[in-house]
Design a protein around this motif. Structure first.
Motif, PDB file in Angstrom:
ATOM      1  N   ALA A 157     -10.196 -27.113  24.281  1.00  0.00           N
ATOM      2  CA  ALA A 157     -10.573 -25.654  23.751  1.00  0.00           C
ATOM      3  C   ALA A 157     -11.266 -24.988  24.398  1.00  0.00           C
ATOM      4  N   LEU A 158     -11.987 -25.481  25.680  1.00  0.00           N
ATOM      5  CA  LEU A 158     -12.860 -24.597  26.380  1.00  0.00           C
ATOM      6  C   LEU A 158     -12.270 -23.872  27.739  1.00  0.00           C
ATOM      7  N   ARG A 159     -12.845 -22.668  27.933  1.00  0.00           N
ATOM      8  CA  ARG A 159     -12.324 -22.073  29.285  1.00  0.00           C
ATOM      9  C   ARG A 159     -13.163 -22.463  30.266  1.00  0.00           C
ATOM     10  N   THR A 160     -12.415 -22.513  31.493  1.00  0.00           N
ATOM     11  CA  THR A 160     -13.067 -23.028  32.724  1.00  0.00           C
ATOM     12  C   THR A 160     -14.259 -22.219  33.172  1.00  0.00           C
ATOM     13  N   GLY A 161     -15.053 -22.733  33.655  1.00  0.00           N
ATOM     14  CA  GLY A 161     -16.202 -21.922  34.317  1.00  0.00           C
ATOM     15  C   GLY A 161     -17.655 -21.884  33.540  1.00  0.00           C
ATOM     16  N   GLU A 162     -17.217 -21.159  32.568  1.00  0.00           N
ATOM     17  CA  GLU A 162     -18.269 -20.656  31.482  1.00  0.00           C
ATOM     18  C   GLU A 162     -18.548 -21.667  30.134  1.00  0.00           C
ATOM     19  N   ASN A 163     -17.352 -22.503  29.841  1.00  0.00           N
ATOM     20  CA  ASN A 163     -17.483 -23.344  28.850  1.00  0.00           C
ATOM     21  C   ASN A 163     -17.599 -22.778  27.579  1.00  0.00           C
ATOM     22  N   VAL A 164     -16.808 -21.652  27.172  1.00  0.00           N
ATOM     23  CA  VAL A 164     -16.869 -21.175  25.999  1.00  0.00           C
ATOM     24  C   VAL A 164     -15.519 -21.318  25.248  1.00  0.00           C
ATOM     25  N   PHE A 165     -15.606 -21.052  23.930  1.00  0.00           N
ATOM     26  CA  PHE A 165     -14.216 -21.404  22.993  1.00  0.00           C
ATOM     27  C   PHE A 165     -13.464 -19.926  23.115  1.00  0.00           C
ATOM     28  N   LEU A 166     -12.297 -19.964  22.603  1.00  0.00           N
ATOM     29  CA  LEU A 166     -11.551 -18.776  22.373  1.00  0.00           C
ATOM     30  C   LEU A 166     -12.198 -17.724  21.817  1.00  0.00           C
ATOM     31  N   ASP A 167     -13.007 -17.965  20.627  1.00  0.00           N
ATOM     32  CA  ASP A 167     -13.799 -16.856  19.892  1.00  0.00           C
ATOM     33  C   ASP A 167     -15.172 -16.591  20.734  1.00  0.00           C
ATOM     34  N   ASP A 168     -15.354 -16.771  21.926  1.00  0.00           N
ATOM     35  CA  ASP A 168     -16.505 -16.688  22.660  1.00  0.00           C
ATOM     36  C   ASP A 168     -17.843 -17.202  22.556  1.00  0.00           C
ATOM     37  N   VAL A 169     -17.840 -18.354  21.373  1.00  0.00           N
ATOM     38  CA  VAL A 169     -19.040 -19.100  21.305  1.00  0.00           C
ATOM     39  C   VAL A 169     -19.040 -20.265  22.583  1.00  0.00           C
ATOM     40  N   SER A 170     -20.246 -20.332  22.950  1.00  0.00           N
ATOM     41  CA  SER A 170     -20.389 -20.987  24.065  1.00  0.00           C
ATOM     42  C   SER A 170     -20.556 -22.327  23.586  1.00  0.00           C
ATOM     43  N   LEU A 171     -20.387 -23.303  24.599  1.00  0.00           N
ATOM     44  CA  LEU A 171     -20.568 -24.741  24.176  1.00  0.00           C
ATOM     45  C   LEU A 171     -21.816 -25.141  23.866  1.00  0.00           C
ATOM     46  N   SER A 172     -22.851 -24.549  24.475  1.00  0.00           N
ATOM     47  CA  SER A 172     -24.418 -24.873  24.303  1.00  0.00           C
ATOM     48  C   SER A 172     -24.738 -24.271  22.867  1.00  0.00           C
ATOM     49  N   ASP A 173     -24.075 -23.374  22.285  1.00  0.00           N
ATOM     50  CA  ASP A 173     -24.156 -22.466  21.072  1.00  0.00           C
ATOM     51  C   ASP A 173     -23.567 -23.543  19.953  1.00  0.00           C
ATOM     52  N   PHE A 174     -22.383 -23.962  20.209  1.00  0.00           N
ATOM     53  CA  PHE A 174     -21.714 -24.800  19.286  1.00  0.00           C
ATOM     54  C   PHE A 174     -22.420 -26.078  19.031  1.00  0.00           C
ATOM     55  N   CYS A 175     -22.867 -26.666  20.070  1.00  0.00           N
ATOM     56  CA  CYS A 175     -23.810 -27.802  19.780  1.00  0.00           C
ATOM     57  C   CYS A 175     -25.097 -27.667  19.135  1.00  0.00           C
ATOM     58  N   ALA A 176     -25.711 -26.289  19.395  1.00  0.00           N
ATOM     59  CA  ALA A 176     -27.241 -26.113  18.654  1.00  0.00           C
ATOM     60  C   ALA A 176     -26.710 -26.070  17.393  1.00  0.00           C
ATOM     61  N   ARG A 177     -25.534 -25.710  16.628  1.00  0.00           N
ATOM     62  CA  ARG A 177     -25.351 -25.513  15.159  1.00  0.00           C
ATOM     63  C   ARG A 177     -25.171 -26.885  14.427  1.00  0.00           C
ATOM     64  N   LEU A 178     -24.851 -27.888  15.332  1.00  0.00           N
ATOM     65  CA  LEU A 178     -24.902 -28.874  14.532  1.00  0.00           C
ATOM     66  C   LEU A 178     -25.909 -30.109  14.783  1.00  0.00           C
ATOM     67  N   SER A 179     -26.195 -30.865  14.047  1.00  0.00           N
ATOM     68  CA  SER A 179     -27.538 -31.516  13.774  1.00  0.00           C
ATOM     69  C   SER A 179     -27.256 -33.083  14.579  1.00  0.00           C
ATOM     70  N   CYS A 180     -26.319 -33.180  15.193  1.00  0.00           N
ATOM     71  CA  CYS A 180     -26.165 -34.516  16.136  1.00  0.00           C
ATOM     72  C   CYS A 180     -25.291 -34.149  17.530  1.00  0.00           C
ATOM     73  N   ARG A 181     -25.577 -35.148  18.372  1.00  0.00           N
ATOM     74  CA  ARG A 181     -24.921 -35.025  19.627  1.00  0.00           C
ATOM     75  C   ARG A 181     -23.441 -34.539  19.556  1.00  0.00           C
ATOM     76  N   VAL A 182     -22.960 -33.878  20.547  1.00  0.00           N
ATOM     77  CA  VAL A 182     -21.853 -33.296  20.675  1.00  0.00           C
ATOM     78  C   VAL A 182     -21.145 -33.493  22.310  1.00  0.00           C
ATOM     79  N   GLU A 183     -20.074 -34.239  22.382  1.00  0.00           N
ATOM     80  CA  GLU A 183     -19.393 -34.523  23.579  1.00  0.00           C
ATOM     81  C   GLU A 183     -17.952 -34.054  23.665  1.00  0.00           C
TER      82      GLU A 183
END
Length: 474
Positions: A406-432
């Motif tokens: 679900a991530l795009r090469t290089g920048e690690n962002v989703f199709l709706d332009d949310v970055s992986l780091s921002d996605f993880c920050a919105r959750l209260s546990c570890r994401v891999e």
């Protein structure tokens, strides 16, 4: 035309010549460069005269001798220097036309470039190609290529692609074969259009083109809620998918009896929709069209099984792990596994097969509200839909696994332009992230030491003519 240098490899000839990122490669031995194919062939000479333009606009000629197989050692900003050739069609089923408005520009590129087909396996329709293109393919022997056939009936192909040159497919394939070029083929199957008798015709015609034709991939048309084309297309359901499976299996049996290869492959969606078991790994003949979504689920399962087999004394280790958990009176590790709705049952089955590891695994199949719930592959999930599905789960688990596809090469962002780091920050546990069956096994059995893509590039590439993106196993 020029190739702008993005990266210089350490210890390379380019570093020795003191080239830097931003330099523009204009000519090699008097040859103007259209793409990295020209660079590769021109740089095969042992005596090189290279024209470079620096960022300040000054041009410099480099003359040097090199070994025959010595490369320049650079990475360019783009593989094609004169721009990606765009599609000349207006296909009834075009997935790019069904992308949501206001999404990133790259998702709206209709590429149809034979060079990208040779270099990266992108599918081409050949409707925008002229004699000079076929001459260059022959000159450089650009093989194999990946061809979107869709159907071999000329009139129907014109209708499907809505392009007057689409009926020239047979003559174009003849040109490739005359140049001794091999090719993989694809059929985007549209219900009640190019299936049934038309699929029979297409399969007969392509089978007859062996050995230059290397494979046939059949993928179901993808329809999103943003489709505005007035032509009525239907998604496949359980009954219609089962008909396709039965029809293709008859050809597969014939092919395997004749030469031991399946040759014709169905996308996983057909089996999953029809409720049929996936074919065994040997039916995929080494997975020649894996990047097109053909055999992804089976390959994922094979990787998972290999990881289980390779684990040192896996059964004993898992039992010991469970016993240690009991002695320490620790709570079991709780993981949530996010995936598209179609693959979720398989992910659950694999997790249950190693339940002795002590994890409590919660499956989170994510309905695709962004594109529409008929789109059920993991590679087209948005961060918004995943976060919504995780709303009632995130606070109850120790970790979350999400599909790397679900991530795009290089920048690690989703199709709706949310970055992986921002996605993880919105959750209260570890994401891999998980991208393969091996990774899934290690995440489930060794969560404490497991790591997904992190800051590295995820494996994602948009393919407009494939009806779907490249998809990971989750």
């Amino acid at each position: 035309m020029y190739g702008r240098i993005l990266k210089i490899y350490p210890g390379s000839l380019a570093e020795e010549l003191e080239l830097v990122p931003g330099d523009k490669l204009l000519e090699i031995n008097g040859t103007r460069l259209r793409d990295i194919i020209d660079v590769s062939f021109a740089f095969a000479d042992e005596e090189i005269e290279m024209l470079v333009e620096h960022e300040d606009g000054q041009q410099e000629v480099y003359e040097f001798d090199k070994d025959y197989d010595e490369e320049l050692g650079v990475e360019f900003e783009s593989a094609v220097f004169d721009g990606i050739r765009h599609c000349a069609n207006n296909c009834l089923f075009c997935f790019v036309d069904q992308v949501a408005p206001d999404m990133r520009e790259s998702l709206n590129i209709k590429d149809d470039d034979y060079r990208m087909s040779f270099l990266y396996g992108n599918f081409i329709t050949m409707t925008n190609m002229v004699d000079a293109d076929f001459q260059r393919i022959k000159q450089y022997h650009l093989s194999p290529l990946f061809v979107s056939v869709q159907c071999t009936n000329p009139d129907l192909r014109q209708k499907l692609l809505r392009c007057r040159t689409a009926g020239n497919l047979s003559a174009q394939l003849d040109k490739l074969e005359a140049a001794d070029v091999e090719y993989h083929t694809q059929i985007v199957l549209c219900r009640d259009l190019n299936d049934g008798e038309e699929l029979e015709r297409s399969l007969r015609d392509i089978v007859a083109r062996q050995p230059h034709a290397l494979s046939v991939a059949i993928v179901p048309v993808g329809l999103t809620r943003f489709r505005q084309d007035c032509y009525p297309l239907k998604s496949f359901d359980k009954e219609s998918a089962a008909r396709v499976v039965e029809q293709v299996e008859a050809y597969q049996r014939q092919q395997r009896k004749r030469d031991g290869r399946t040759f014709i492959y169905l996308a996983d969606e057909f089996y999953l929709l029809a409720g049929r078991e996936l074919p065994p790994a040997e039916y995929y003949d080494g997975f020649p069209q894996l990047d097109n979504g053909i055999g992804l689920a089976r390959n994922f399962m094979e990787e998972f099984a290999a990881a289980v087999a390779e684990a040192d004394d896996s059964k004993a280790a898992l039992a010991a792990h469970k016993q240690q958990d009991n002695r320490d009176n620790r709570a079991k590790l709780r993981l949530a596994v996010v995936s598209g709705t179609s693959i979720s049952p398989l992910m659950a089955e694999l997790a249950e097969s190693i339940s002795g590891a002590g994890e409590q695994v919660t499956m989170v199949p994510v309905p695709n509200h962004h594109f529409g719930t008929t789109v059920n592959v993991s590679g087209l999930l948005t961060a918004k839909d995943m976060l919504a599905a995780l709303q009632d789960v995130a606070g109850k688990v120790d970790g979350i696994l999400i599909p790397e596809s679900a991530l795009r090469t290089g920048e690690n962002v989703f199709l709706d332009d949310v970055s992986l780091s921002d996605f993880c920050a919105r959750l209260s546990c570890r994401v891999e992230t998980v991208g393969s069956g091996r990774e899934y096994f290690h995440a489930l059995t060794d969560w404490e030491n497991y790591s997904g893509v992190g800051d590295t590039a995820a494996s994602y590439m948009w393919q407009s003519n494939a009806a779907y993106t490249k998809r990971g196993g989750m």
